[in-house]
Write an enzyme that holds these catalytic residues in place. Sequence first.
Site, PDB file in Angstrom:
ATOM      1  N   ASP A 106      84.663 163.500  94.197  1.00  9.29           N
ATOM      2  CA  ASP A 106      84.910 162.132  94.825  1.00  9.29           C
ATOM      3  C   ASP A 106      86.054 161.410  94.212  1.00  9.29           C
ATOM      4  O   ASP A 106      86.576 161.617  93.298  1.00  9.29           O
ATOM      5  CB  ASP A 106      83.755 161.233  94.342  1.00  9.29           C
ATOM      6  CG  ASP A 106      83.743 160.025  95.241  1.00  9.29           C
ATOM      7  OD1 ASP A 106      83.976 160.026  96.504  1.00  9.29           O
ATOM      8  OD2 ASP A 106      83.063 159.182  94.709  1.00  9.29           O
ATOM      9  N   TYR A 108      89.190 158.565  94.984  1.00  9.93           N
ATOM     10  CA  TYR A 108      89.485 156.902  94.738  1.00  9.93           C
ATOM     11  C   TYR A 108      90.359 156.480  95.507  1.00  9.93           C
ATOM     12  O   TYR A 108      91.410 155.947  94.776  1.00  9.93           O
ATOM     13  CB  TYR A 108      89.572 156.860  93.113  1.00  9.93           C
ATOM     14  CG  TYR A 108      89.225 155.534  92.399  1.00  9.93           C
ATOM     15  CD1 TYR A 108      88.100 154.597  92.825  1.00  9.93           C
ATOM     16  CD2 TYR A 108      89.859 155.136  91.534  1.00  9.93           C
ATOM     17  CE1 TYR A 108      87.772 153.685  92.140  1.00  9.93           C
ATOM     18  CE2 TYR A 108      89.785 153.834  90.649  1.00  9.93           C
ATOM     19  CZ  TYR A 108      88.864 153.072  91.115  1.00  9.93           C
ATOM     20  OH  TYR A 108      88.393 151.993  90.465  1.00  9.93           O
ATOM     21  N   HIS A 113      90.224 148.870  96.921  1.00 10.48           N
ATOM     22  CA  HIS A 113      89.032 149.205  96.157  1.00 10.48           C
ATOM     23  C   HIS A 113      89.264 149.490  94.658  1.00 10.48           C
ATOM     24  O   HIS A 113      88.875 148.879  93.569  1.00 10.48           O
ATOM     25  CB  HIS A 113      88.048 150.454  96.578  1.00 10.48           C
ATOM     26  CG  HIS A 113      87.026 150.871  95.849  1.00 10.48           C
ATOM     27  ND1 HIS A 113      86.091 150.111  95.668  1.00 10.48           N
ATOM     28  CD2 HIS A 113      86.764 151.856  94.866  1.00 10.48           C
ATOM     29  CE1 HIS A 113      85.071 150.742  94.858  1.00 10.48           C
ATOM     30  NE2 HIS A 113      85.642 151.742  94.427  1.00 10.48           N
ATOM     31  N   ARG A 122      88.123 146.002  84.111  1.00  8.58           N
ATOM     32  CA  ARG A 122      88.871 145.820  83.014  1.00  8.58           C
ATOM     33  C   ARG A 122      89.656 144.473  83.210  1.00  8.58           C
ATOM     34  O   ARG A 122      90.854 144.319  83.526  1.00  8.58           O
ATOM     35  CB  ARG A 122      90.119 146.837  82.944  1.00  8.58           C
ATOM     36  CG  ARG A 122      89.478 148.239  82.803  1.00  8.58           C
ATOM     37  CD  ARG A 122      90.754 149.373  82.565  1.00  8.58           C
ATOM     38  NE  ARG A 122      91.620 149.172  83.933  1.00  8.58           N
ATOM     39  CZ  ARG A 122      91.010 150.058  84.911  1.00  8.58           C
ATOM     40  NH1 ARG A 122      90.073 150.631  85.053  1.00  8.58           N
ATOM     41  NH2 ARG A 122      91.711 149.749  86.052  1.00  8.58           N
ATOM     42  N   GLU A 180      78.565 152.696  97.922  1.00  7.37           N
ATOM     43  CA  GLU A 180      79.911 152.974  98.131  1.00  7.37           C
ATOM     44  C   GLU A 180      80.168 153.736  99.589  1.00  7.37           C
ATOM     45  O   GLU A 180      79.494 154.816  99.883  1.00  7.37           O
ATOM     46  CB  GLU A 180      80.907 153.984  97.023  1.00  7.37           C
ATOM     47  CG  GLU A 180      80.715 153.197  96.004  1.00  7.37           C
ATOM     48  CD  GLU A 180      81.652 153.969  94.557  1.00  7.37           C
ATOM     49  OE1 GLU A 180      81.916 154.845  94.943  1.00  7.37           O
ATOM     50  OE2 GLU A 180      81.754 153.188  93.921  1.00  7.37           O
ATOM     51  N   GLU A 182      82.091 155.397 102.236  1.00  7.22           N
ATOM     52  CA  GLU A 182      82.976 156.428 102.307  1.00  7.22           C
ATOM     53  C   GLU A 182      83.178 157.362 103.456  1.00  7.22           C
ATOM     54  O   GLU A 182      82.172 157.549 104.193  1.00  7.22           O
ATOM     55  CB  GLU A 182      82.885 157.112 101.009  1.00  7.22           C
ATOM     56  CG  GLU A 182      82.743 156.534  99.521  1.00  7.22           C
ATOM     57  CD  GLU A 182      82.953 157.212  98.325  1.00  7.22           C
ATOM     58  OE1 GLU A 182      83.519 158.362  98.345  1.00  7.22           O
ATOM     59  OE2 GLU A 182      82.681 156.635  97.156  1.00  7.22           O
ATOM     60  N   THR A 325      85.299 154.686  97.877  1.00 10.19           N
ATOM     61  CA  THR A 325      85.100 153.596  98.748  1.00 10.19           C
ATOM     62  C   THR A 325      86.336 153.081  99.727  1.00 10.19           C
ATOM     63  O   THR A 325      87.216 153.044  99.028  1.00 10.19           O
ATOM     64  CB  THR A 325      84.632 152.282  97.731  1.00 10.19           C
ATOM     65  OG1 THR A 325      83.662 152.943  96.889  1.00 10.19           O
ATOM     66  CG2 THR A 325      84.263 151.298  98.228  1.00 10.19           C
TER      67      THR A 325
HETATM   68 MN    MN Z   1      82.696 156.929  95.138  1.00  8.51          MN
END
Ligand code: MN
Length: 392
Positions: A106, A108, A113, A122, A180, A182, A325
């Site tokens: 997966d 990113y 996102h 954070r 999510e 995707e 996502t």
């Molecule tokens: Mn994901």
Amino acid sequence: MTRLSVPEDDLFGLTNLPYGVYSVPGRSPRVGTRFGDFVVDLCLLLDDPTFAAPSLNPFMAQGRGRWDDVRSRLRSALSGDVPDEAVHAVSDVTLHLPFEVADYVDFYASEHHASNLGRLFRPDSPEPLMPNWKHLPVGYHGRSASVVVSGTDIVRPSGQRLPAGATAPVFGPSTRLDIEAEVGFIVGRGNPMGSPIPASSADDHLFGVVLFNDWSARDIQAWEYVPLGPNLGKSFASTVSPWVVPLAALDAARVPVPPQAPSVLPYLEMSPPWGLDISLEVEWNGEVVSRPPYAAMYWSPAQMLAHLTVNGAPTRTGDLFASGTVSGPSRHERGAFIELTWGGSEPVTVAGRSRTFLEDGDEVVLRATAPGVGGTRIGFGEARGRILPAVH
Ligand code: MN
């Protein structure tokens, strides 16, 4: 013999022709295509035993030349008379997981996102993106055994989480279960160990595209993810749509990716355009709550595949990698509820109720369309799942 009448503007018209695996009562699963509201058996239509298999893997392993040839034969066969025994109403068949998932990774790849999650996970960091994010497509290795087809119920996972203000974790059902939205890419033909796939060759290896829901337990994820990334917060289940849209059906959906700055290293350079103008839709308990635009994704599937293999790692037929996502710049384009509700602090109204994360009995459906050749639009079917209570 019968002539199937499907309007040109149908989401499953001649410009789409996705592949899936179906069965009817008393018969083994086989490969079919969706044409309008029909499912057509490919072994019978094309007189080709490759499609008597209960998965797309044997066909995918045959490579780009065969994929192109079959697609062209399929288009002409469906324009003429079709054997009656090859045709079923889509409402009469059961759809199965269309391919055997080999490895699953997966990524990113959405800047929106990744920036939103950076701010949420954070909050004290001045920069929402980590320093590596614009230099490589960040990803983690997931669990292929828990990839399930649309319609499979999802049992709420249990695990460790650290309650707010606590110094030791507790164990129990996830209280922040999320989705999510995707897009998943399937490797039809892989690469041998030691021979990376250049971004410019991705077309020869990528077979097709599915919708993908990476169900995520945010409380489990937040406690476990440092420093090696997501694990049990995501490995319990991921849902794919039953129809694999061939990459060739997305020719008219190709768009440039957003500008990439700083410029990428040579192994990530690609022949443009490799963005995909896929419009997603997230439905929660019958109400559309978000419309994420895939065209806004920063990293392309060609770059993800090049990065996946640049260290010499092999890929195999049936490897699946998902985009991460899909989120656009506006709130109503966010593809995860943690973003949509800003960590649960800004609830949304769904079917008249104020909501943050998933409750038992909730149902989520992902859908998508994209431009097809000749002004048509093509559909992806749906990735649907309902939440069942935790088992412990
Ligand atoms: Mn994901």
